[in-house]
Write an enzyme that holds these catalytic residues in place. Structure first.
Site, PDB file in Angstrom:
ATOM      1  N   GLY A 149      -8.516 -51.240  -3.568  1.00 50.91           N
ATOM      2  CA  GLY A 149      -7.631 -50.382  -2.850  1.00 50.91           C
ATOM      3  C   GLY A 149      -7.182 -49.127  -3.840  1.00 50.91           C
ATOM      4  O   GLY A 149      -7.749 -48.095  -4.058  1.00 50.91           O
ATOM      5  N   CYS A 150      -5.859 -49.118  -4.672  1.00 53.06           N
ATOM      6  CA  CYS A 150      -5.480 -48.018  -5.402  1.00 53.06           C
ATOM      7  C   CYS A 150      -6.361 -47.679  -6.355  1.00 53.06           C
ATOM      8  O   CYS A 150      -6.515 -46.172  -6.668  1.00 53.06           O
ATOM      9  CB  CYS A 150      -4.144 -48.293  -5.731  1.00 53.06           C
ATOM     10  SG  CYS A 150      -2.890 -48.569  -4.250  1.00 53.06           S
ATOM     11  N   VAL A 151      -7.202 -48.637  -7.024  1.00 54.53           N
ATOM     12  CA  VAL A 151      -8.011 -48.284  -8.087  1.00 54.53           C
ATOM     13  C   VAL A 151      -9.090 -47.479  -7.697  1.00 54.53           C
ATOM     14  O   VAL A 151      -9.442 -46.393  -8.250  1.00 54.53           O
ATOM     15  CB  VAL A 151      -8.528 -49.472  -8.997  1.00 54.53           C
ATOM     16  CG1 VAL A 151      -9.696 -49.194  -9.881  1.00 54.53           C
ATOM     17  CG2 VAL A 151      -7.269 -50.058  -9.935  1.00 54.53           C
TER      18      VAL A 151
END
Length: 212
Positions: A149-151
């Site tokens: 996701g955010c990575v």
């Protein structure tokens, strides 16, 4: 060897990404909520956090530009968006909530940027690009959660802005291992260099102090 690697290699993916100094470190969303399997955590996130502690210390000793990110929504939810519509519990990540605070073992030091965001990427709508550019960063080492996701979103944006991303396979974690593994493979084929913490620290040699 990954079962799909021959297909990617045949099509020209997975070329080596040469690393270039100066180096920076981005730690994505290692906050209490993502460390807690009862909130947003689970999987291999605790191990990734533990592996990032010596990484952060080494980056400080080498004078790298260091940035952290947090997902933080307004107390009244006025900045709710499509991300929080899809995952309503994200709105529980308020500025003063324990779950939105960076885990104690990775507490930012003076001079380290803390990016507040309401979407997956640490770059979108934040000053991170300008901050890294001012400090001359060419290669951005990435740790954090969650891998898929955010990575991943931050790595794609880092590459898009002209930084050379290095994803540390043992310093990123996800609540489920299948998306973690798939994202590690895919980022390594398309967007970033992928290696372990120790491999990266060996390749990324000290480059001096960062800009004040």
């Amino acid at each position: 060897m990954h079962v799909d690697l021959p297909t990617y290699a045949k099509q020209g993916f997975g070329a080596e990404l040469p690393l270039q100094a100066p180096y920076g470190l981005l730690i994505v969303d290692f906050v209490n909520g993502f460390a807690d399997p009862e909130i947003f955590g689970g999987g291999n996130i605790p191990t990734a956090i533990a592996n990032t502690v010596p990484l952060l210390q080494a980056a400080r000793e080498r004078g790298w530009a260091i940035a952290h990110s947090r997902i933080v929504y307004a107390d009244d939810g006025a900045d709710h968006n499509i991300f929080s519509l899809k995952v309503p519990a994200m709105l529980t990540l308020k500025e003063q909530e324990h779950r939105s605070a960076i885990v104690p073992e990775l507490t930012p030091a003076a001079g380290e940027l803390v990016v507040r965001k309401t979407v997956p990427s640490a770059f979108f709508g934040t000053p991170l690009t300008q901050w890294l550019t001012q400090r001359g960063v060419q290669t951005l080492v990435v740790a954090g959660a969650v891998t898929s996701g955010c990575v991943r979103a931050s790595v794609v944006d880092a590459m898009s802005w002209g930084f050379r991303p290095v994803v540390l396979s043992d310093c990123v974690g996800d609540r489920a291992i299948a998306p973690h593994d798939a994202s590690i493979f895919d980022m390594g084929q398309k967007y970033a260099a992928v290696m372990t913490r120790d491999e990266a620290l060996k390749k990324c040699q000290p480059t001096g102090s960062r800009v004040a």
